[in-house]
Scaffold this motif. Structure first.
Motif, short mmCIF file in Angstrom:
data_model
loop_
_atom_site.label_atom_id
_atom_site.label_comp_id
_atom_site.label_asym_id
_atom_site.label_seq_id
_atom_site.Cartn_x
_atom_site.Cartn_y
_atom_site.Cartn_z
N CYS A 64 0.94 2.03 -2.86
CA CYS A 64 0.45 1.14 -1.80
C CYS A 64 1.10 1.40 -0.46
N MET A 121 1.81 2.14 -7.47
CA MET A 121 0.41 2.04 -7.06
C MET A 121 0.16 2.74 -5.74
N MET A 128 9.49 -0.62 -11.14
CA MET A 128 9.49 0.51 -10.21
C MET A 128 10.42 0.25 -9.03
N CYS A 136 6.77 0.48 0.49
CA CYS A 136 8.13 1.01 0.56
C CYS A 136 8.28 1.93 1.77
N THR A 186 5.30 -3.52 -4.71
CA THR A 186 4.18 -4.26 -5.28
C THR A 186 4.25 -4.28 -6.80
S1 SF4 Z 1 4.17 2.76 -3.14
FE1 SF4 Z 1 6.24 1.97 -3.06
S2 SF4 Z 1 5.99 -0.25 -2.85
FE2 SF4 Z 1 4.05 0.58 -3.54
S3 SF4 Z 1 4.08 0.42 -5.75
FE3 SF4 Z 1 4.80 2.47 -5.25
S4 SF4 Z 1 7.00 2.25 -5.11
FE4 SF4 Z 1 6.18 0.21 -5.04
#
Ligand code: SF4
Ligand code: SF4
Ligand code: SF4
Ligand code: SF4
Ligand code: SF4
Lengths: 111, 604
Positions: free
Chosen positions: A82, A80, A55, A85, A48
């Protein structure tokens, strides 16, 4: 020196014999899954945050293995959490735990 | 009625008296400390609520219903409810009736506060009058009720399944002392009162017992030892109470008024949080309820153990338990006291210090607005594009003009950060999204992810904008006749996503949609007791493999209904189930609607 309009960039070669990998080893202790990464890049493709911050979980793991802490820290700041990944990782690595663990161990702790 | 003991004192009351003074003092100090630990505005609010007649009445009612009658336990299991309320309510009545007796017959003795407890020792011929014998009858009656409750508690230790529980907690040493002294109190009281029944009088329990004892014992020799034993049992129970799970009794009495005043967990260990983990009696109901407990290794990570470790201050275990939990909220839904396991855990996570803090200053998403309805798909919906396209097509069919806020991926809603205890980072994202939404000129914010929906609804300040989940929105479109479908013969089972059901209280609209589309069947565990799919972002440390058993168990609950399709209203549940469901398709509710609309249009 004559200004040529360009300059030589510093070497990006990493001498693996000289890299301090203590931070990476600490990461492996907190999230053993990091060792199973195959570098497929699914996590980076779906991230994201990557469009703005660069990142990438793949690069974080790689960067820690090579002692590139400054780059790693800059990337980690953009996450973030989220969980996209984690959802796409073919190795089922708990990437969020990996990220949080990497954020916990600073360069100072690793040294 | 006469007083048998001149001076109204006997040394045997000392153990009781010491225990009583100790426990009263301890609780009083504790109450003041907890109140002082609240943040200033919370304290003000709490104290104000104590003098507001409406909340005051509610407090009394709730304390009566929860602490004495245990209504929530009755709802769970009749045996469990009877066991607890017989002991709590029975004991309360014995104390109350004891005071009434003293007030009626020897009002000048009411200031000795051991007197009502040991009334039968101090008086003679108390049952000589009608009034006296009625009181004696009531005392025996409630003692009998308590004794039945104690007998059930003993059975429960051996056969917990009769009480609807598969697993109960293991007791610590002090808890065992507390338990056995509590069990001893009432049989000893019965014995003590029976031995004195020919002097003080008694009723249907004590008089026959006294007669029986007279057949083979010289009761006089037994009077004092049993009263001593009774008093010692009381004293021991009260002295260990603050260090055992029985601390839940006074803690809950303060928890209820604080909760009614709207106080929430603000600090991981102080104030309201402390009260919550002390209010847990360790009944263990949350062990069976927790989705993690399908794996034996997770049994000790349920909320009851979190509470225990918080009381003991075992930091290593607290961190472990806090990180593992899925934050699904089911333990709170089944808990008689309403201990908020997820909130307590998030508060622990917030305590953690990191070497690196997030920084989103380079993150500048753009708004793609324009319409009155703004659709925010969110990260998880982007991972399940079929949900997004299905919802878009449903909206188009209904003639809803909408724009998508994040067509090529936006930023996260902030809830995952919040659940990880990184509140400041979450606030930064919330502020960014908030500006985008306010700048778009929309009046409705539509979400297809319950995780997003919950945070937009609860933590965003969006004046004049309605935040709505797609299941609710589609239900409205259907009721208004803007969507047309025919009811078919498909059989659907609906999974309540934790964040939508327990989190936001939305259970009926998705069900109405499905019942209009086909036959809706219910899983064994549904609504507030639905089982988390195991994919939750709430858990930080559960690995992929460890989640599998959770997902399979949760899926089995749904597929046991033999429905044609498992339907959910969350993109994360859909992809989690989708991974393991080989025979039954897993659909988002928007996909069901899209499918039914197509069928309808082809048919016309
Ligand atoms: S959790 Fe994973 S997909 Fe989400 S922002 Fe962080 S690295 Fe990126
Ligand atoms: S998706 Fe998983 S395996 Fe692939 S690079 Fe990322 S972390 Fe490594
Ligand atoms: S948290 Fe609630 S359900 Fe769990 S043991 Fe405590 S009181 Fe019982
Ligand atoms: S929130 Fe869910 S996963 Fe966590 S302890 Fe409660 S029931 Fe278990
Ligand atoms: S809560 Fe989850 S699904 Fe919703 S936007 Fe954030 S990461 Fe995505």
């Amino acid at each position: 020196m004559i200004p040529f309009g360009f300059s030589l960039s510093p070497s990006s070669v990493t001498d693996l014999d000289k890299v301090d990998t203590r931070r990476y080893r600490e990461l492996l202790r907190l999230e053993p899954g990091a060792a199973t990464c195959i570098g497929c890049g699914s996590c980076s493709a779906t991230c994201t945050s990557s469009a703005w911050t660069g990142m990438s979980v793949r690069k974080v793991i790689l960067g820690l293995q090579r002692g590139r802490d400054v780059e790693v820290d800059a990337m980690l700041r953009g996450c973030m959490l989220c969980g996209k990944c984690t959802m796409v990782c073919p190795r089922g690595i708990n990437t969020r735990n990996l990220i949080l663990a990497a954020m916990r161990i600073s360069k100072e702790d690793g040294k | 009625m006469t007083e048998r003991i001149p001076g109204a004192f006997h040394p045997f009351v000392i153990p009781f008296l010491a225990g009583m003074l100790f426990v009263l003092g301890y609780c009083l100090v504790g109450m003041v400390r907890v109140t002082l630990e609240l943040p200033r505005e919370d304290r003000r609010r709490f104290l104000l609520s104590l003098i507001t007649p409406r909340t005051l009445w509610k407090n009394i009612k709730d304390i009566f219903l929860n602490c004495l009658i245990h209504v929530n336990l009755w709802k769970r299991n009749k045996n469990l409810g009877f066991m607890h309320s017989s002991i709590a309510f029975g004991w309360f009545m014995i104390i109350l009736l004891g005071h009434i007796e003293v007030a009626l017959f020897l009002p000048h003795r009411i200031r000795f506060f051991y007197y009502p407890i040991f009334f039968n020792f101090f008086v003679a011929e108390a049952d000589a009058t009608i009034k006296g014998s009625v009181m004696m009858f009531l005392m025996d009656f409630f003692l009998l009720i308590i004794l039945i409750g104690i007998a059930m508690a003993m059975v429960k230790r051996i056969r917990s399944r009769w009480f609807g529980m598969r697993r109960t907690t293991r007791l610590s040493l002090l808890d065992s002392i507390g338990l056995y002294s509590l069990w001893a109190i009432f049989p000893l009281r019965l014995l003590a009162e029976s031995f004195t029944a020919h002097i003080s009088g008694g009723s249907f329990l004590t008089i026959p017992m006294n007669w029986l004892f007279h057949q083979f014992l010289t009761t006089e020799y037994h009077i004092l030892p049993t009263w001593w034993a009774y008093s010692i049992a009381l004293g021991v129970f009260m002295c260990v109470l603050p260090f055992t799970r029985y601390m839940h009794i006074p803690a809950e009495m303060l928890l209820i008024p604080m909760r009614n005043a709207g106080i929430r967990v603000r600090h991981p260990r102080k104030g309201f949080a402390k009260l919550e983990y002390y209010s847990c009696p360790g009944c263990g109901v949350c062990i069976d309820a927790c989705p993690m407990s399908v794996k034996k290794e997770n049994l000790k990570d349920c909320t009851v153990y979190l509470n225990r470790q918080l009381r003991r201050g075992n930091e290593r275990r607290i961190a472990e338990i806090s990180d593992k939990c899925l934050l699904c909220g089911k333990c709170t839904a089944v808990c008689q006291v309403g201990v908020e396991g997820p909130e307590l855990r998030v508060a622990q996570r917030e305590r953690r210090r990191y070497a690196i803090d997030p920084d989103y200053s380079t993150v500048r998403p753009e708004v793609k607005g324009g319409s009155k309805v703004l659709y925010f798909a969110g990260c998880m919906t982007h991972l399940t594009p079929s949900v997004k396209s299905a919802l878009s097509s449903v909206l188009e069919t209904a003639g809803v003009e909408f724009s998508t806020m994040d067509p090529d991926g936006g930023i996260c809603c902030g809830r995952p950060l919040m659940m990880a205890g990184r509140k400041e980072a979450a606030d930064a994202l919330i502020e960014k999204n908030r500006e985008l939404i306010l700048g778009s000129g929309c009046d409705t914010l539509l979400l297809s992810c319950p995780i997003c929906y919950r945070v937009f609804r609860d933590s965003y300040d969006l004046p004049g904008i309605r935040v709505v989940h797609h299941s609710v929105y589609m239900d409205e479109l259907l009721r208004e006749g803007r969507l047309k479908i025919n009811r078919g013969y498909e059989c659907y089972v609906y999974h309540d996503p934790c964040e939508l059901g327990r989190g936001c209280g939305i259970y009926d609209q998705p069900r109405h949609l499905l019942a209009s589309a086909g036959e809706l069947v219910e899983a064994k565990k549904n609504r507030a007791e639905s089982i988390c799919c195991g994919g939750s972002l709430g858990s930080l440390s559960l690995s992929f493999e460890k989640r599998r058993d959770i997902t399979l168990a949760s899926l089995r609950n749904l597929t046991d209904t033999e429905a044609d399709a498992v339907v959910t209203a969350c993109p994360l549940c859909k992809s989690t189930y989708g991974r393991y469901s080989d025979d039954t398709p897993v659909m988002d509710i928007a996909e069901v609607m899209q499918h039914k609309i197509l069928l309808y249009e082809n048919h016309e």
